[in-house]
Design an enzyme around this catalytic site. Sequence first.
Site, PDB file in Angstrom:
ATOM      1  N   HIS A 102       3.645   4.471   8.134  1.00  0.00           N
ATOM      2  CA  HIS A 102       2.671   4.430   9.226  1.00  0.00           C
ATOM      3  C   HIS A 102       3.302   4.601  10.602  1.00  0.00           C
ATOM      4  CE1 HIS A 102      -1.681   2.771   9.910  1.00  0.00           C
ATOM      5  NE2 HIS A 102      -1.487   3.926  10.495  1.00  0.00           N
ATOM      6  N   ASP A 125      -6.303  -0.855   7.815  1.00  0.00           N
ATOM      7  CA  ASP A 125      -5.017  -1.441   7.446  1.00  0.00           C
ATOM      8  C   ASP A 125      -5.183  -2.901   7.036  1.00  0.00           C
ATOM      9  OD1 ASP A 125      -2.153  -1.930   7.414  1.00  0.00           O
ATOM     10  OD2 ASP A 125      -1.941  -0.425   8.998  1.00  0.00           O
ATOM     11  N   HIS A 127      -2.728  -4.710   7.651  1.00  0.00           N
ATOM     12  CA  HIS A 127      -1.843  -5.244   8.699  1.00  0.00           C
ATOM     13  C   HIS A 127      -2.299  -4.709  10.057  1.00  0.00           C
ATOM     14  CE1 HIS A 127       0.283  -4.396   4.881  1.00  0.00           C
ATOM     15  NE2 HIS A 127       0.690  -5.653   5.005  1.00  0.00           N
ATOM     16  N   ASP A 129      -0.137  -3.906  12.602  1.00  0.00           N
ATOM     17  CA  ASP A 129       0.884  -2.973  13.102  1.00  0.00           C
ATOM     18  C   ASP A 129       1.085  -3.065  14.608  1.00  0.00           C
ATOM     19  OD1 ASP A 129       0.936  -2.277  10.452  1.00  0.00           O
ATOM     20  OD2 ASP A 129       0.220  -0.237  10.708  1.00  0.00           O
ATOM     21  N   HIS A 142       7.042   0.738  11.021  1.00  0.00           N
ATOM     22  CA  HIS A 142       5.646   0.929  10.545  1.00  0.00           C
ATOM     23  C   HIS A 142       4.758  -0.277  10.896  1.00  0.00           C
ATOM     24  CE1 HIS A 142       5.572  -0.989   6.205  1.00  0.00           C
ATOM     25  NE2 HIS A 142       6.205  -1.752   7.051  1.00  0.00           N
ATOM     26  N   ASP A 232      -4.196   3.686   6.690  1.00  0.00           N
ATOM     27  CA  ASP A 232      -3.120   3.105   5.879  1.00  0.00           C
ATOM     28  C   ASP A 232      -3.747   2.734   4.544  1.00  0.00           C
ATOM     29  OD1 ASP A 232      -1.262   1.387   4.654  1.00  0.00           O
ATOM     30  OD2 ASP A 232      -0.568   0.578   6.580  1.00  0.00           O
ATOM     31  N   ASP A 234      -2.855   0.870   2.326  1.00  0.00           N
ATOM     32  CA  ASP A 234      -2.787  -0.547   1.935  1.00  0.00           C
ATOM     33  C   ASP A 234      -3.971  -1.346   2.483  1.00  0.00           C
ATOM     34  OD1 ASP A 234      -2.121  -1.668   4.515  1.00  0.00           O
ATOM     35  OD2 ASP A 234       0.016  -1.407   4.127  1.00  0.00           O
ATOM     36  N   GLU A 277       1.391   5.786   3.995  1.00  0.00           N
ATOM     37  CA  GLU A 277       1.887   4.704   3.127  1.00  0.00           C
ATOM     38  C   GLU A 277       1.600   4.919   1.644  1.00  0.00           C
ATOM     39  OE1 GLU A 277       3.927   2.306   4.163  1.00  0.00           O
ATOM     40  OE2 GLU A 277       3.633   2.282   6.350  1.00  0.00           O
TER      41      GLU A 277
END
Length: 318
Positions: A102, A125, A127, A129, A142, A232, A234, A277
């Site tokens: 990412h 995401d 996360h 980031d 990332h 992303d 994930d 990712e």
Amino acid sequence: NTVGIVGVSVKEGQNLPGVELAPEKIRSGGLLEVIKSLNWDYSDKGDIKTENIQIQERPSKIYKFNDFKNADVIGAVNEKLHNTTSEIAELGQFCITLGGDHGCASGSISGLKKVYKDLKVIWIDAHSDCNTPETSPSGNYHGMPVAHLFGWIPDGSVPGFDWFKSCLQKEDIVIIGLRDVDKEEKTLLAKHGIKCFSMHDVVKYGIAGVMEKTFEYFRKDGVDHPIHISYDVDGIDPTVAYGTGTKARGGLLYREAHYILREVVSTGLFVSMDVVEVNPLLDKEKEYFHGDNKLIKGTETVCLAIELCASALGDTLL
Ligand code: DIR
Ligand code: MN
Ligand code: MN
Ligand code: MN
């Protein structure tokens, strides 16, 4: 209509090998055939690779290796990507950036911003980031591109990123899918008032409610703005997207993952997307039929990435 495609064959923003293989796997798995079947032309810019990058030796570094791993190489890659996404946008093509980790998003988005001055970003995401080198528990870039785009990592402070100018304001981004946010990231998100929809919010409002609120937020000034999605994988649940390096349970369902894209398509404002990712070394080979019996193949998550691109290009269920 033409799609400009650029691959970023780069893993240096995180720890695990494999993510650099994704662009080639996504192409060989059938992306280009799917694009054609949706009546789009494409212009493939190929992959940006780290082996073609010359690293300048620098006498002093502001950040230690552990704070910001591989800054030079990531900065050089992102400069190339920045130039490529701005060229694609300049031609009026829909831009697809295939990661890689990412960490490519600061390059892709800053390039698009040169052309789309009022670009809005949906960041999907698990996360947020938004670590800085000071807050990052890992030193992996990332986990930092959002902070970098906001200017929380000061321009000119990072080796390899001399060319980079932070370009997003707080009201330019909405983050969806959060469930694994670091402690200091939580503090930063609250302090700056960043618009976030965690998985709790996705359950509470439903994904339809989250998308309505997102579009309302972007239209606060009463005008439409072009939209970029930084996807992303994930953000999607590991039962659906197992092939990614930093999995977090309780993510977006398959149907929600696609709903987001179809809703953004329906605004008529969708100009660009990163798909990042995807790690083909972490899950198993599969084959799926897509649309008019088009075979897509690759790992489960490579197939998913191709399907996400299809939805972004207006593939519908009816
Ligand atoms: C973690 C992981 N917050 C970090 N970030 C990830 O290293 O900064 N982002 N996986 O997608
Ligand atoms: Mn991410
Ligand atoms: Mn993530
Ligand atoms: Mn974590």
